[in-house]
Design a protein around this motif. Structure first.
Motif, PDB file in Angstrom:
ATOM      1  N   ASP A 265       0.839  -1.208   0.000  1.00  0.00           N
ATOM      2  CA  ASP A 265       0.000   0.000   0.000  1.00  0.00           C
ATOM      3  C   ASP A 265       0.873   1.257   0.000  1.00  0.00           C
ATOM      4  OD1 ASP A 265      -2.328  -1.508   0.064  1.00  0.00           O
ATOM      5  OD2 ASP A 265      -2.384  -1.564   2.256  1.00  0.00           O
ATOM      6  N   GLU A 266       1.948   1.218   0.772  1.00  0.00           N
ATOM      7  CA  GLU A 266       2.840   2.371   0.843  1.00  0.00           C
ATOM      8  C   GLU A 266       3.535   2.610  -0.499  1.00  0.00           C
ATOM      9  OE1 GLU A 266       6.589   3.965   3.560  1.00  0.00           O
ATOM     10  OE2 GLU A 266       5.412   2.224   4.209  1.00  0.00           O
ATOM     11  N   LEU A 267       3.920   1.529  -1.169  1.00  0.00           N
ATOM     12  CA  LEU A 267       4.573   1.654  -2.472  1.00  0.00           C
ATOM     13  C   LEU A 267       3.618   2.235  -3.513  1.00  0.00           C
ATOM     14  CD1 LEU A 267       6.613  -1.672  -2.543  1.00  0.00           C
ATOM     15  CD2 LEU A 267       7.557   0.644  -2.594  1.00  0.00           C
ATOM     16  N   GLU A 268       2.351   1.891  -3.392  1.00  0.00           N
ATOM     17  CA  GLU A 268       1.368   2.465  -4.311  1.00  0.00           C
ATOM     18  C   GLU A 268       1.310   3.974  -4.152  1.00  0.00           C
ATOM     19  OE1 GLU A 268      -3.436   2.503  -4.748  1.00  0.00           O
ATOM     20  OE2 GLU A 268      -2.500   0.524  -4.542  1.00  0.00           O
ATOM     21  N   GLU A 269       1.285   4.436  -2.907  1.00  0.00           N
ATOM     22  CA  GLU A 269       1.259   5.873  -2.651  1.00  0.00           C
ATOM     23  C   GLU A 269       2.529   6.550  -3.157  1.00  0.00           C
ATOM     24  OE1 GLU A 269      -1.315   7.658  -1.543  1.00  0.00           O
ATOM     25  OE2 GLU A 269      -2.398   5.766  -1.679  1.00  0.00           O
TER      26      GLU A 269
END
Length: 218
Positions: free
Chosen positions: A41-45
Motif C-alpha cells: 500500500d505504501e509503495l502504491e502511494e
C-alpha cells in the motif's frame, strides 16, 4: 427478459470470462507478513506521488525504510515489484466495477454502471501509475490483459442487452472494443489536452452517447 447468470448474493456472474491472473497469487499474498502487506500500500502511494521506476531496489528499500530482503520477499525484481503494485490497484478497480452490478439491473444499466466504475482506471492518480511504468518490461502486457478483460465483460453485457431486446442486434465484439478503449484513448496526453473534461468524464460522456445511440436503434 432473460435471466442473467448470478450468485446467491445477487451479483452478476460472467461464465467463460476470466479475470487476468494476478501477479501476486492469493497463496503468495497469504504468506506475506503484515509489514510486507503494508509496504504494498505504501509503495502504491509512493508510485503515485513520486514515481519509482528510476530507483534501484536498494533505493526503494531506503525510501520505505525496510530491508532489501523484505522487498525481495514480495517480488524477485524491481520491475515485478512495481508491476505487482499497479496490478493490485487495477484489480481493485475492476473488482469494484463488478461488485457494482446486480442481477436485478437491466443489462444496459449494468453496462453503464460497469463502464463508469471501470473508467476510474483513468483517474489522474492511476494515470500517474501507468506513466511511471512506461519503460518497465511487461507493463504494456499487464495493461492489455486488464483491458481485454474489460472488453470481454462489456461484450457479455452487450450480448445480454441484445438478447433482452434492449438494443437492436449489433456487432457486440466491435462495440465492446470501442467502449472499453475509450478511457485509455482519452488518457493519451495528446488527446487529453484537447478535451474539455478529465479522461474519465470524457470517457463516461462518450460512452453514454454510444449507449443512447444503441437504444435509439431498437
Amino acid at each position: 427478459m432473460t435471466t442473467s447468470p448470478g450468485s446467491k448474493d445477487g451479483r452478476l456472474r460472467f461464465p467463460g470470462v476470466r479475470a487476468p491472473k494476478p501477479l501476486l497469487s492469493a497463496e503468495t499474498e497469504r504468506q506475506l507478513g503484515a509489514r510486507q502487506l503494508e509496504l504494498l500500500d505504501e509503495l502504491e502511494e509512493k508510485l503515485l506521488r513520486e514515481g519509482l521506476a528510476d530507483l534501484t531496489m536498494a533505493e526503494i528499500a531506503a525510501l520505505v525504510k525496510c530491508s532489501l530482503r523484505t522487498l525481495y520477499g514480495i517480488a524477485p525484481s524491481k520491475d515485478e515489484l512495481l508491476l505487482t503494485v499497479v496490478d493490485r490497484r487495477l484489480r481493485c478497480i475492476g473488482r469494484a466495477a463488478i461488485e457494482a452490478l446486480h442481477t436485478s439491473m437491466r443489462p444496459i444499466d449494468a453496462l453503464r454502471a460497469y463502464l463508469r466504475a471501470a473508467n476510474a482506471a483513468v483517474q489522474p492518480e492511476t494515470l500517474a501509475l501507468s506513466a511511471g511504468l512506461a519503460k518497465v518490461a511487461g507493463a504494456e502486457r499487464l495493461f492489455d490483459a486488464h483491458e481485454n478483460y474489460l472488453i470481454a465483460v462489456t461484450q457479455s453485457l452487450l450480448d445480454r442487452a441484445v438478447a433482452d431486446g434492449e438494443i437492436a442486434p449489433v456487432d457486440t465484439a466491435a462495440v465492446a472494443h470501442v467502449l472499453a478503449g475509450l478511457g485509455r484513448e482519452f488518457a493519451r496526453p495528446e488527446v487529453a489536452e484537447l478535451a474539455q473534461a478529465s479522461p474519465k468524464e470524457t470517457a463516461d460522456a462518450v460512452s453514454e452517447i454510444i449507449l443512447q445511440g444503441l437504444l435509439a436503434r431498437r
